[in-house]
Design an enzyme around this catalytic site. Structure first.
Site, PDB file in Angstrom:
ATOM      1  CE  LYS A   1      -4.408  -1.823   1.140  1.00  0.00           C
ATOM      2  NZ  LYS A   1      -5.368  -2.218   2.160  1.00  0.00           N
TER       3      LYS A   1
ATOM      4  NE  ARG B   1      -7.740  -8.366   0.604  1.00  0.00           N
ATOM      5  CZ  ARG B   1      -7.347  -7.602  -0.409  1.00  0.00           C
ATOM      6  NH1 ARG B   1      -6.337  -6.774  -0.274  1.00  0.00           N
ATOM      7  NH2 ARG B   1      -7.975  -7.666  -1.568  1.00  0.00           N
TER       8      ARG B   1
HETATM    9  N1  HH2 Z   1      -7.476  -3.754   0.825  1.00  0.00           N
HETATM   10  C1  HH2 Z   1      -7.839  -3.770  -0.468  1.00  0.00           C
HETATM   11  C2  HH2 Z   1      -8.952  -4.508  -0.890  1.00  0.00           C
HETATM   12  N2  HH2 Z   1      -9.667  -5.239  -0.018  1.00  0.00           N
HETATM   13  N3  HH2 Z   1     -10.023  -6.032   2.171  1.00  0.00           N
HETATM   14  C3  HH2 Z   1      -9.688  -6.048   3.479  1.00  0.00           C
HETATM   15  N4  HH2 Z   1     -10.388  -6.807   4.353  1.00  0.00           N
HETATM   16  N5  HH2 Z   1      -8.610  -5.326   3.951  1.00  0.00           N
HETATM   17  C4  HH2 Z   1      -7.860  -4.551   3.130  1.00  0.00           C
HETATM   18  O1  HH2 Z   1      -6.905  -3.888   3.629  1.00  0.00           O
HETATM   19  C5  HH2 Z   1      -8.197  -4.496   1.735  1.00  0.00           C
HETATM   20  C6  HH2 Z   1      -9.312  -5.264   1.286  1.00  0.00           C
HETATM   21  C7  HH2 Z   1      -7.043  -2.986  -1.454  1.00  0.00           C
HETATM   22  O2  HH2 Z   1      -5.965  -3.698  -1.942  1.00  0.00           O
HETATM   23  P1  HH2 Z   1      -5.937  -4.536  -3.321  1.00  0.00           P
HETATM   24  O3  HH2 Z   1      -6.975  -5.611  -3.329  1.00  0.00           O
HETATM   25  O4  HH2 Z   1      -4.560  -5.000  -3.543  1.00  0.00           O
HETATM   26  O5  HH2 Z   1      -6.228  -3.453  -4.460  1.00  0.00           O
HETATM   27  P2  HH2 Z   1      -7.524  -3.009  -5.264  1.00  0.00           P
HETATM   28  O6  HH2 Z   1      -8.561  -2.540  -4.307  1.00  0.00           O
HETATM   29  O7  HH2 Z   1      -7.004  -1.898  -6.166  1.00  0.00           O
HETATM   30  O8  HH2 Z   1      -8.018  -4.199  -6.038  1.00  0.00           O
END
Ligand code: HH2
Length: 264
Positions: free
Chosen positions: A205, A239
């Protein structure tokens, strides 16, 4: 928890796993590397993103969830805020709901999760992905996020979801400045003390990027530092995109702790 984004636009891995077979291969690899569950998401929640219609989200996630549920030994969670997507994902074999809006986005969501007897991750977010990074402010970020999660858990129970199926997540990067994210990282044990399993999602992040002045591909070491801090605080699930390195780090820390316990 291994991250499997089947989106064209996720901030760090968008477009990599749009083909369901490529997504399945990625999930099999994460399971082999030691993931205990796989989180499938079809809508990016990166800052500024607008969201996609349910039909498009279903088109992205369903072929992947169907394949994963048939093939993997570990559980599958669905990262969605839409009840229709969650419902179809549960029918296809997903058993965990990861809702970054903590059941607030879709009034039907709590009922769908309750009927499916799914485990539910309630995450804190200030605003929506489109607005959340517009100068977020808190009096005391740790206490405000903890209070929000306690209330969200109570609301979920009133809506029929058993407490022993609830998990909480402080929502790193969702409506927080770098300082807020670092304060949350420092105080993860405060969330563990709330008595529900805690999920933390620091992987790649932007707060890591800002501290280390590192672009997305160069955030692995920073991510692992956060995984170590989460483990030290007793966080139950991290995660991550890079499952292998995270699992090795945790195994090493556990071995060190076990040697202490053995000496008594
Ligand atoms: N962060 C993201 C998405 N879902 N769910 C939980 N429970 N906690 C988190 O910190 C979280 C989440 C964002 O990260 P990522 O899936 O890598 O990216 P994007 O939202 O651009 O798909």
């Amino acid at each position: 928890m291994g991250i499997l984004n089947v989106t064209p636009d996720s901030f760090s891995d968008g477009g990599h796993y749009a083909d369901p077979e490529a997504a399945l291969m990625r999930a099999i690899r994460m399971e082999a590397e030691g993931a205990d569950l796989i989180d499938v998401g079809g809508e990016s929640t990166r800052p500024g993103s607008a969201g996609v219609p349910a039909a498009e989200e279903l088109r992205r996630v369903m072929p992947v969830i169907e394949r994963l549920a048939r093939t993997l030994r570990i559980p599958v969670s669905v990262d969605t805020a839409k009840a229709e997507v969650a419902e179809r994902a549960f029918e296809a074999g997903a058993s965990i709901l990861n809702d970054v809006t903590a059941l607030r986005h879709d009034p039907r969501m709590a009922g769908v999760a309750a009927r499916a007897k799914a485990a539910v991750i309630l995450m804190h977010m200030r605003g929506t992905p489109r607005t959340m990074q517009r100068a977020p402010r808190y009096r005391d970020v740790v206490e405000e996020v903890a209070g929000f999660l306690q209330e969200a858990a109570l609301r979920a129970q009133v809506q029929g979801i058993a407490r022993n199926r609830l998990l909480i997540d402080p929502g790193l990067g969702f409506g927080k400045t770098v300082t807020h994210n670092l304060e949350l990282m420092r105080s993860l044990d405060r969330f563990v003390a709330l008595g529900m399993p805690v999920v933390a999602g620091p992987s790649r992040k932007s707060f890591i990027g800002k501290v280390l002045e590192a672009d997305v591909p160069d955030r692995l070491v920073g991510t692992l530092a956060c995984v170590a801090q989460a483990q030290r605080c007793g966080v139950h699930i991290v995660r991550v995109h890079d499952v292998g390195p995270a699992v090795q780090l945790i195994h090493m820390l556990e071995a060190i702790e076990a040697s202490h316990a053995a000496r008594g």
